[in-house]
Design a protein around this motif. Sequence first.
Motif, PDB file in Angstrom:
ATOM      1  N   PHE A 249      13.526   9.693  16.874  1.00 55.71           N
ATOM      2  CA  PHE A 249      12.930   9.223  18.120  1.00 55.71           C
ATOM      3  C   PHE A 249      11.438   9.528  18.178  1.00 55.71           C
ATOM      4  CE2 PHE A 249      17.357  10.716  19.076  1.00 55.71           C
ATOM      5  CZ  PHE A 249      17.930   9.455  19.047  1.00 55.71           C
ATOM      6  N   ASN A 250      10.764   9.484  17.027  1.00 58.62           N
ATOM      7  CA  ASN A 250       9.318   9.726  17.035  1.00 58.62           C
ATOM      8  C   ASN A 250       8.538   8.494  17.491  1.00 58.62           C
ATOM      9  OD1 ASN A 250       9.603   8.091  14.816  1.00 58.62           O
ATOM     10  ND2 ASN A 250       9.051   9.654  13.300  1.00 58.62           N
ATOM     11  N   ASN A 251       9.267   7.384  17.691  1.00 58.22           N
ATOM     12  CA  ASN A 251       8.660   6.190  18.262  1.00 58.22           C
ATOM     13  C   ASN A 251       8.686   6.326  19.786  1.00 58.22           C
ATOM     14  OD1 ASN A 251       8.486   3.529  19.486  1.00 58.22           O
ATOM     15  ND2 ASN A 251       8.662   2.694  17.421  1.00 58.22           N
ATOM     16  N   VAL A 252       7.501   6.473  20.368  1.00 59.49           N
ATOM     17  CA  VAL A 252       7.410   6.736  21.808  1.00 59.49           C
ATOM     18  C   VAL A 252       8.016   5.595  22.623  1.00 59.49           C
ATOM     19  CG1 VAL A 252       5.833   7.134  23.737  1.00 59.49           C
ATOM     20  CG2 VAL A 252       5.377   8.180  21.512  1.00 59.49           C
ATOM     21  N   ALA A 253       7.802   4.360  22.187  1.00 54.97           N
ATOM     22  CA  ALA A 253       8.337   3.212  22.927  1.00 54.97           C
ATOM     23  C   ALA A 253       9.859   3.238  22.938  1.00 54.97           C
ATOM     24  CB  ALA A 253       7.833   1.906  22.310  1.00 54.97           C
ATOM     25  N   ARG A 254      10.465   3.585  21.797  1.00 54.11           N
ATOM     26  CA  ARG A 254      11.929   3.653  21.726  1.00 54.11           C
ATOM     27  C   ARG A 254      12.462   4.788  22.591  1.00 54.11           C
ATOM     28  NH1 ARG A 254      16.710   2.127  22.410  1.00 54.11           N
ATOM     29  NH2 ARG A 254      18.321   2.960  21.034  1.00 54.11           N
ATOM     30  N   LEU A 255      11.772   5.930  22.566  1.00 57.46           N
ATOM     31  CA  LEU A 255      12.207   7.070  23.374  1.00 57.46           C
ATOM     32  C   LEU A 255      12.137   6.718  24.855  1.00 57.46           C
ATOM     33  CD1 LEU A 255      13.205   9.966  23.040  1.00 57.46           C
ATOM     34  CD2 LEU A 255      10.843  10.737  23.293  1.00 57.46           C
ATOM     35  N   ARG A 256      11.083   6.006  25.250  1.00 53.67           N
ATOM     36  CA  ARG A 256      10.964   5.590  26.649  1.00 53.67           C
ATOM     37  C   ARG A 256      12.101   4.643  27.028  1.00 53.67           C
ATOM     38  NH1 ARG A 256       6.365   3.244  26.396  1.00 53.67           N
ATOM     39  NH2 ARG A 256       5.105   5.071  26.906  1.00 53.67           N
ATOM     40  N   GLN A 257      12.464   3.756  26.107  1.00 50.82           N
ATOM     41  CA  GLN A 257      13.566   2.821  26.368  1.00 50.82           C
ATOM     42  C   GLN A 257      14.880   3.575  26.576  1.00 50.82           C
ATOM     43  OE1 GLN A 257      14.497   0.272  23.044  1.00 50.82           O
ATOM     44  NE2 GLN A 257      15.526  -1.243  24.309  1.00 50.82           N
ATOM     45  N   ILE A 258      15.109   4.609  25.757  1.00 51.17           N
ATOM     46  CA  ILE A 258      16.334   5.403  25.894  1.00 51.17           C
ATOM     47  C   ILE A 258      16.347   6.134  27.230  1.00 51.17           C
ATOM     48  CG2 ILE A 258      17.574   7.403  24.977  1.00 51.17           C
ATOM     49  CD1 ILE A 258      16.579   6.521  22.179  1.00 51.17           C
ATOM     50  N   PHE A 259      15.216   6.716  27.608  1.00 53.62           N
ATOM     51  CA  PHE A 259      15.149   7.444  28.878  1.00 53.62           C
ATOM     52  C   PHE A 259      15.374   6.502  30.056  1.00 53.62           C
ATOM     53  CE2 PHE A 259      13.194  11.849  28.412  1.00 53.62           C
ATOM     54  CZ  PHE A 259      13.714  12.020  27.141  1.00 53.62           C
ATOM     55  N   GLU A 260      14.863   5.288  29.952  1.00 51.88           N
ATOM     56  CA  GLU A 260      15.089   4.311  31.022  1.00 51.88           C
ATOM     57  C   GLU A 260      16.564   3.935  31.110  1.00 51.88           C
ATOM     58  OE1 GLU A 260      12.454   1.134  30.055  1.00 51.88           O
ATOM     59  OE2 GLU A 260      10.685   2.142  30.883  1.00 51.88           O
ATOM     60  N   ALA A 261      17.235   3.888  29.954  1.00 50.59           N
ATOM     61  CA  ALA A 261      18.673   3.587  29.949  1.00 50.59           C
ATOM     62  C   ALA A 261      19.453   4.687  30.653  1.00 50.59           C
ATOM     63  CB  ALA A 261      19.170   3.412  28.514  1.00 50.59           C
ATOM     64  N   PHE A 262      19.027   5.948  30.446  1.00 48.82           N
ATOM     65  CA  PHE A 262      19.698   7.062  31.110  1.00 48.82           C
ATOM     66  C   PHE A 262      19.559   6.975  32.629  1.00 48.82           C
ATOM     67  CE2 PHE A 262      19.013   9.848  27.120  1.00 48.82           C
ATOM     68  CZ  PHE A 262      20.226   9.431  26.604  1.00 48.82           C
ATOM     69  N   GLU A 263      18.469   6.375  33.085  1.00 51.30           N
ATOM     70  CA  GLU A 263      18.232   6.272  34.525  1.00 51.30           C
ATOM     71  C   GLU A 263      19.012   5.131  35.162  1.00 51.30           C
ATOM     72  OE1 GLU A 263      14.054   5.947  35.012  1.00 51.30           O
ATOM     73  OE2 GLU A 263      13.625   7.999  34.329  1.00 51.30           O
ATOM     74  N   GLN A 264      19.535   4.235  34.330  1.00 53.49           N
ATOM     75  CA  GLN A 264      20.301   3.107  34.856  1.00 53.49           C
ATOM     76  C   GLN A 264      21.783   3.481  34.937  1.00 53.49           C
ATOM     77  OE1 GLN A 264      19.423  -0.750  33.092  1.00 53.49           O
ATOM     78  NE2 GLN A 264      17.481   0.048  32.309  1.00 53.49           N
ATOM     79  N   LYS A 265      22.222   3.728  36.141  1.00 59.34           N
ATOM     80  CA  LYS A 265      23.599   4.175  36.337  1.00 59.34           C
ATOM     81  C   LYS A 265      24.614   3.175  35.782  1.00 59.34           C
ATOM     82  CE  LYS A 265      24.588   6.016  40.316  1.00 59.34           C
ATOM     83  NZ  LYS A 265      24.966   6.189  41.742  1.00 59.34           N
ATOM     84  N   SER A 266      24.311   1.885  35.873  1.00 58.01           N
ATOM     85  CA  SER A 266      25.275   0.872  35.448  1.00 58.01           C
ATOM     86  C   SER A 266      25.598   0.998  33.964  1.00 58.01           C
ATOM     87  CB  SER A 266      24.737  -0.531  35.748  1.00 58.01           C
ATOM     88  OG  SER A 266      23.511  -0.756  35.066  1.00 58.01           O
ATOM     89  N   ILE A 267      24.586   1.327  33.141  1.00 56.15           N
ATOM     90  CA  ILE A 267      24.810   1.468  31.702  1.00 56.15           C
ATOM     91  C   ILE A 267      25.737   2.641  31.419  1.00 56.15           C
ATOM     92  CG2 ILE A 267      23.691   2.050  29.511  1.00 56.15           C
ATOM     93  CD1 ILE A 267      21.265   0.462  30.455  1.00 56.15           C
TER      94      ILE A 267
END
Length: 346
Positions: A249-267
Motif C-alpha cells: 500500500f505504498n501507493n497513496v492513491a490506492r491507500l486513500r481508496q481503501i480508506f474511503e471503502a472502509f468509510e462506506q458502510k454499504s461495502i
Amino acid sequence: MNNDLSARAQQVLAAVVMSYIQTADPVGSRTVSKLSGINVSPATVRNVMADLEDMGMLSQPHTSAGRVPTDLGLRFYIDTILQVRELDDQAKQSLKKVLSSDPTDDIAEVMTAAGKALSTLSHQVAVVAVPTPEQEVYRHMEFVLLNPGLVLVVFVAKSGGVQNRLIEVEPDITRDDLDKYTKYLNELLADLTLKEVRDRVAHEMAQEKVRFDKILSKALLLGRAALDKGNPGDVIVQGQSNLFGLPEFNNVARLRQIFEAFEQKSILLRLVEKALAAQGVQIFIGSESEMNDLEELTAVTSPYGTEDSPLGALGVIGPTRMDYSKVIPIVAYTAKLVSRILDQRI
C-alpha cells in the motif's frame, strides 16, 4: 483447482507462501531450496515453480524476479496445506481481559472493545458489525408521545441494545392509548427477534379476531409502522493505521481508496452479509469478496451469536499475505468470547 498437487509441489508452494508472508518480496528458487526441509536443487525447485505458475498458483511480477502466490495459490494453501495452530494462552487471556464487560455496558462498547482487541493482536484492520437489528432478541418496546401525531418508539433488546424510531400517528391518540398499546404488544411479542416480531405482527393482523379488538388492532398498526422503519446495523472499523508502511500500500492513491471503502458502510455490510451466510471462520481472498474496493485484500470473518441465530459478524481485513495461521484463531476465539458475552446478557 487441482487437489492432487504432488507432495513436492505442495511443499514448494507452502515455502513460497510463507516466505512471501514474511518479506512481501517475490521468492526465487534459490531462496526456496535453502529453506529447511527442502532437499532438492534450485533447478528442481525452479521447474516445480514453473509448473505452479502454469496452474495459476504462482505469478512472476517481472521476468527477472521470483514468484508470488496468486489468489488461487493462497486459496489452495489455506484449504489444503495450512495447519492452523490453537491460540496461545497469553493471547486468550489478553482477549478475555479486554472483553471482560460489565453487564451495564452498552453493547456498542463491547463491540468497540472487540475491534480494538482484534486490530491489536492481528496487526490488521478490524471490522465488527454491531448485532444485526433483525436478529436481536426483543425485550420490550415503548411508545412515547412527543407531540400530537408524533410518537417515539423505543425498542430494547435483551442484549442491552436500544433503537429509537419516530413514527407519525393519528393526532387524537393519547398517552393512555399508547400505554395500552405498549402493554398489548409486549405481552404478544416478548422473547422474539425483531424479524420474528415483524412476522408475528403481520400474522396477527391477518387474523379475523383483530377486527373485533379495537385496542389490539390499533396496537398492531402502530407496531407495523415502527417495524417498517428498520435500519441496518452499524459497523465499527479500527486499526486502519496498521496498513501504513506495508509495501502493498505504498501507493497513496490506492491507500486513500481503501480508506474511503472502509468509510462506506454499504461495502462493509455486504461483507458482513457474506460472513453471516455461513458458519465458522470464512476467508475471502482478493477478488473472492466480489467487491472491487477490497481487491488485493483478504478478509477473515466469523459470525457471532449461535449457529441458529447469528447476531452479527466480526473479522479483520489486511493484505493477502497476512499470517493466516495467526489471524484465523484470533478471529475465531474473539467471536467465541463475544458470543458468550451476549448469551449471558440474553
